[in-house]
Write a protein that holds these residues in place. Structure first.
Motif, PDB file in Angstrom:
ATOM      1  N   LEU A 121       0.825  -1.206   0.000  1.00 34.78           N
ATOM      2  CA  LEU A 121       0.000   0.000   0.000  1.00 34.78           C
ATOM      3  C   LEU A 121       0.863   1.261   0.000  1.00 34.78           C
ATOM      4  N   ILE A 122       1.963   1.228   0.737  1.00 32.25           N
ATOM      5  CA  ILE A 122       2.884   2.365   0.728  1.00 32.25           C
ATOM      6  C   ILE A 122       3.490   2.533  -0.659  1.00 32.25           C
ATOM      7  N   ALA A 123       3.913   1.441  -1.261  1.00 36.14           N
ATOM      8  CA  ALA A 123       4.476   1.507  -2.608  1.00 36.14           C
ATOM      9  C   ALA A 123       3.439   2.009  -3.614  1.00 36.14           C
ATOM     10  N   THR A 124       2.210   1.536  -3.496  1.00 39.81           N
ATOM     11  CA  THR A 124       1.135   1.978  -4.398  1.00 39.81           C
ATOM     12  C   THR A 124       0.914   3.476  -4.280  1.00 39.81           C
ATOM     13  N   HIS A 125       0.861   3.960  -3.048  1.00 43.84           N
ATOM     14  CA  HIS A 125       0.678   5.395  -2.823  1.00 43.84           C
ATOM     15  C   HIS A 125       1.812   6.199  -3.467  1.00 43.84           C
ATOM     16  N   CYS A 126       3.035   5.761  -3.240  1.00 43.44           N
ATOM     17  CA  CYS A 126       4.189   6.483  -3.791  1.00 43.44           C
ATOM     18  C   CYS A 126       4.158   6.509  -5.315  1.00 43.44           C
ATOM     19  N   LEU A 127       3.804   5.394  -5.928  1.00 45.56           N
ATOM     20  CA  LEU A 127       3.719   5.341  -7.387  1.00 45.56           C
ATOM     21  C   LEU A 127       2.609   6.249  -7.905  1.00 45.56           C
ATOM     22  N   ASP A 128       1.457   6.224  -7.240  1.00 38.42           N
ATOM     23  CA  ASP A 128       0.326   7.045  -7.677  1.00 38.42           C
ATOM     24  C   ASP A 128       0.583   8.535  -7.477  1.00 38.42           C
ATOM     25  N   GLU A 129       1.347   8.884  -6.448  1.00 46.49           N
ATOM     26  CA  GLU A 129       1.627  10.286  -6.130  1.00 46.49           C
ATOM     27  C   GLU A 129       2.973  10.758  -6.678  1.00 46.49           C
ATOM     28  N   ASP A 130       3.645   9.886  -7.421  1.00 44.89           N
ATOM     29  CA  ASP A 130       4.951  10.212  -8.018  1.00 44.89           C
ATOM     30  C   ASP A 130       5.984  10.598  -6.949  1.00 44.89           C
ATOM     31  N   VAL A 131       6.008   9.814  -5.863  1.00 46.43           N
ATOM     32  CA  VAL A 131       6.986  10.008  -4.795  1.00 46.43           C
ATOM     33  C   VAL A 131       8.140   9.026  -5.010  1.00 46.43           C
ATOM     34  N   GLU A 132       9.347   9.550  -5.124  1.00 45.90           N
ATOM     35  CA  GLU A 132      10.514   8.681  -5.287  1.00 45.90           C
ATOM     36  C   GLU A 132      10.778   7.941  -3.978  1.00 45.90           C
ATOM     37  N   PHE A 133      10.921   6.619  -4.060  1.00 48.37           N
ATOM     38  CA  PHE A 133      11.114   5.842  -2.834  1.00 48.37           C
ATOM     39  C   PHE A 133      11.926   4.594  -3.127  1.00 48.37           C
ATOM     40  N   ALA A 134      12.441   4.012  -2.067  1.00 52.55           N
ATOM     41  CA  ALA A 134      13.113   2.713  -2.151  1.00 52.55           C
ATOM     42  C   ALA A 134      12.941   2.021  -0.813  1.00 52.55           C
ATOM     43  N   THR A 135      12.893   0.705  -0.834  1.00 57.03           N
ATOM     44  CA  THR A 135      12.799  -0.041   0.416  1.00 57.03           C
ATOM     45  C   THR A 135      14.192  -0.459   0.882  1.00 57.03           C
ATOM     46  N   GLN A 136      14.396  -0.393   2.177  1.00 57.93           N
ATOM     47  CA  GLN A 136      15.620  -0.925   2.785  1.00 57.93           C
ATOM     48  C   GLN A 136      15.325  -2.202   3.552  1.00 57.93           C
ATOM     49  N   GLY A 137      14.083  -2.677   3.439  1.00 59.05           N
ATOM     50  CA  GLY A 137      13.706  -3.965   3.997  1.00 59.05           C
ATOM     51  C   GLY A 137      13.979  -4.090   5.481  1.00 59.05           C
ATOM     52  N   SER A 138      14.548  -5.238   5.850  1.00 61.85           N
ATOM     53  CA  SER A 138      14.811  -5.541   7.265  1.00 61.85           C
ATOM     54  C   SER A 138      16.291  -5.403   7.614  1.00 61.85           C
ATOM     55  N   ALA A 139      16.988  -4.519   6.911  1.00 62.83           N
ATOM     56  CA  ALA A 139      18.408  -4.305   7.205  1.00 62.83           C
ATOM     57  C   ALA A 139      18.589  -3.932   8.674  1.00 62.83           C
ATOM     58  N   THR A 140      19.504  -4.615   9.366  1.00 64.05           N
ATOM     59  CA  THR A 140      19.670  -4.459  10.813  1.00 64.05           C
ATOM     60  C   THR A 140      20.224  -3.082  11.168  1.00 64.05           C
ATOM     61  N   LEU A 141      19.618  -2.463  12.164  1.00 64.58           N
ATOM     62  CA  LEU A 141      20.092  -1.199  12.721  1.00 64.58           C
ATOM     63  C   LEU A 141      20.793  -1.508  14.033  1.00 64.58           C
ATOM     64  N   ASP A 160       9.966  -3.686   8.031  1.00 67.90           N
ATOM     65  CA  ASP A 160      10.260  -3.117   6.718  1.00 67.90           C
ATOM     66  C   ASP A 160      10.703  -1.682   6.939  1.00 67.90           C
ATOM     67  N   SER A 161      11.353  -1.102   5.943  1.00 66.73           N
ATOM     68  CA  SER A 161      11.806   0.276   6.074  1.00 66.73           C
ATOM     69  C   SER A 161      11.908   0.909   4.690  1.00 66.73           C
ATOM     70  N   PHE A 162      11.783   2.252   4.668  1.00 67.46           N
ATOM     71  CA  PHE A 162      11.745   2.987   3.404  1.00 67.46           C
ATOM     72  C   PHE A 162      12.585   4.250   3.493  1.00 67.46           C
ATOM     73  N   VAL A 163      13.086   4.662   2.340  1.00 64.94           N
ATOM     74  CA  VAL A 163      13.667   5.996   2.187  1.00 64.94           C
ATOM     75  C   VAL A 163      12.891   6.698   1.076  1.00 64.94           C
ATOM     76  N   PHE A 164      12.819   8.030   1.168  1.00 64.33           N
ATOM     77  CA  PHE A 164      12.066   8.827   0.204  1.00 64.33           C
ATOM     78  C   PHE A 164      12.949   9.960  -0.317  1.00 64.33           C
ATOM     79  N   GLY A 165      12.698  10.352  -1.565  1.00 62.69           N
ATOM     80  CA  GLY A 165      13.452  11.461  -2.148  1.00 62.69           C
ATOM     81  C   GLY A 165      14.871  11.038  -2.483  1.00 62.69           C
ATOM     82  N   GLU A 166      15.850  11.620  -1.809  1.00 68.04           N
ATOM     83  CA  GLU A 166      17.250  11.245  -1.977  1.00 68.04           C
ATOM     84  C   GLU A 166      17.449   9.837  -1.441  1.00 68.04           C
TER      85      GLU A 166
END
Length: 205
Positions: free
Chosen positions: A77-97, A109-115
């Motif tokens: 749903l987050i990906a769908t929203h970003c695609l529909d609203e033309d928001v640049e995004f990428a997932t970083q998944g479950s990368a350990t912090l 799950d985790s996401f970055v937006f823009g840059e």
């Protein structure tokens, strides 16, 4: 209720806990060490278990099908929203912090937006199905992640970083047009494609 184990500080050869499936199951190991966490993390690599470490407390969570389905639905749903609203995004998944010897966690799950060339996510998703786990907001605050979204049975909650602490918000600052209430209600859909269709239909009203 979570299972509880006692872990002696210097006995790094402690037997691994038995991890159950298919339901979410939480095992808590108290008074443990960072090397013990690292050892267990290496042993469980590639498994369906998630580890969280916070100041001597170690949570071992085995994930259920329901957990992964809800995660998948909301991520889509987050990906769908970003695609529909033309928001640049990428997932970083479950990368350990990690902050060595203090805390470590794999977000659901985790996401970055823009840059997109960022070393930390802008937003993490967490799902609470089993009670008693490490507090999500307490854990993430030192990483200064702008937003933490937590799904529980009551729905989806957005928390925004404000002066070093998180406060609940009615909507996201990162995705201000995202319908939080609608997405939360669709998270448990058996069909991800149906959840996406209903999400798009709801946004058009």
């Amino acid at each position: 209720m979570p299972a509880v184990l006692d872990s002696p500080r210097r006995k790094r050869s402690a037997a691994l806990p038995q991890l159950a499936a298919p339901h979410d199951h939480l095992t808590v190991v108290w008074d443990t060490t960072w090397p013990f966490y690292l050892q267990l993390d290496a042993k469980l690599e590639g498994s369906s278990s998630r580890l969280s470490y916070l100041k001597g407390r170690l949570d071992i969570m085995t994930l259920s099908i329901d957990h992964e389905r809800i995660k998948g639905n909301l991520s889509h749903l987050i990906a769908t929203h970003c695609l529909d609203e033309d928001v640049e995004f990428a997932t970083q998944g479950s990368a350990t912090l990690r902050i060595p010897r203090d805390r470590a966690k794999e977000p659901d799950d985790s996401f970055v937006f823009g840059e997109l060339k960022k070393t930390r996510p802008d937003m993490v998703l967490e799902f609470v199905i089993t009670c008693g786990a490490i507090d999500k907001l307490e854990f993430y605050a030192p990483f200064r992640i702008p937003e933490v979204w937590v799904w529980e049975s009551a729905g989806l909650n957005v928390s925004v970083l404000d002066g070093g602490r998180y406060r609940k918000a009615k909507k996201s600052k990162l995705l201000p047009k995202f319908d939080v209430a609608l997405a939360g209600s669709l998270a448990t859909c058996q069909s991800t494609s149906q959840a996406v269709r209903e999400f798009r239909k709801g946004r058009q009203k």
